[in-house]
Design a protein around this motif. Structure first.
Motif: not given
Length: 221
Positions: A167-176, A178-180, A182-187
């Motif tokens: 999930t976005n939250r898990q990716i954020g935790a892995e890469l340090f 913020a969840e938001k 990560v969402k912007n990157y995926i967009t």
């Protein structure tokens, strides 16, 4: 403490049977049910069950997509796909959606109840050999794609994590991150790849996993 469960199946008789089966157990409680993907995607995050039992094929969509949507909002909800079809493509999609298990409807009642308890406890019922086999097949499916050149190193890293079903939250935790963020990157990644859905990007990433991991090249801007 009871394990709470949400049921998604377009057949009322199936939902009723599953509910009766689960509620015979003192530690299991059905907190909601629906027959449509749209309703389930809206209600499950609000009810926050421990486990969502999701029919893979529905008239208005897929329980697998509901799983991805729900887990992107709350990774603590375990998705358990229950289907009549032994379909490798659906299994692949379930893996990429972060499902905890993929069960056929001919499963024995006691085994189904056991599976609900196990995924509620954080166990993943998908065999690691199956997961690796799926990733290997996807990786060998297509040659290089020129769209990869448009991705920054960070976008590549995020895309690889998407392919793992995180999930976005898990990716954020892995890469340090913020969840938001990560969402912007995926967009941005979806726009560069010319895709609209996260599932498409996940399959693309799994298909090109080796290439994504090999190119550290460009620096971030």
């Amino acid at each position: 403490m009871s394990i709470t469960v949400y049921l998604l199946d377009d057949h009322e008789i199936v939902r009723r049977g599953l509910r009766e089966l689960l509620e015979l157990e003192d530690d299991l409680q059905v907190v909601g049910e629906s027959g449509s993907a749209e309703e389930a995607a809206r209600r499950i995050p609000a009810l926050r069950p421990d486990v969502a039992v999701l029919d893979a094929r529905l008239p208005d969509g897929s329980g697998i997509e509901v799983c991805r949507t729900v887990r992107s909002l709350d990774e603590n909800i375990a998705g358990l796909i229950l289907t009549s079809f032994d379909d490798e493509r659906a299994l692949t999609a379930a893996v990429l959606a972060g499902a905890s298990g993929y069960l056929l409807k001919d499963i024995r009642g006691a085994d189904f109840v056991d599976a609900v308890r196990r995924v509620a406890a954080g166990e993943r019922l998908l065999a690691e050999d199956d997961v690796r086999s799926i990733q290997d097949k996807l990786a060998a499916a297509e040659p290089g794609d020129p769209r990869l050149r448009s991705l920054t190193p960070q976008e590549r890293r995020i895309l690889l994590h998407v392919a793992k079903g995180l999930t976005n939250r898990q990716i954020g935790a892995e890469l340090f991150l913020a969840e938001k963020t990560v969402k912007n990157y995926i967009t941005a990644v979806l726009a560069k790849l010319g895709m609209e859905r996260r599932t498409q990007a996940a399959v693309f990433a799994a298909t090109h996993a080796d290439e994504l991991a090999e190119r550290p090249g460009r620096s971030e801007r």
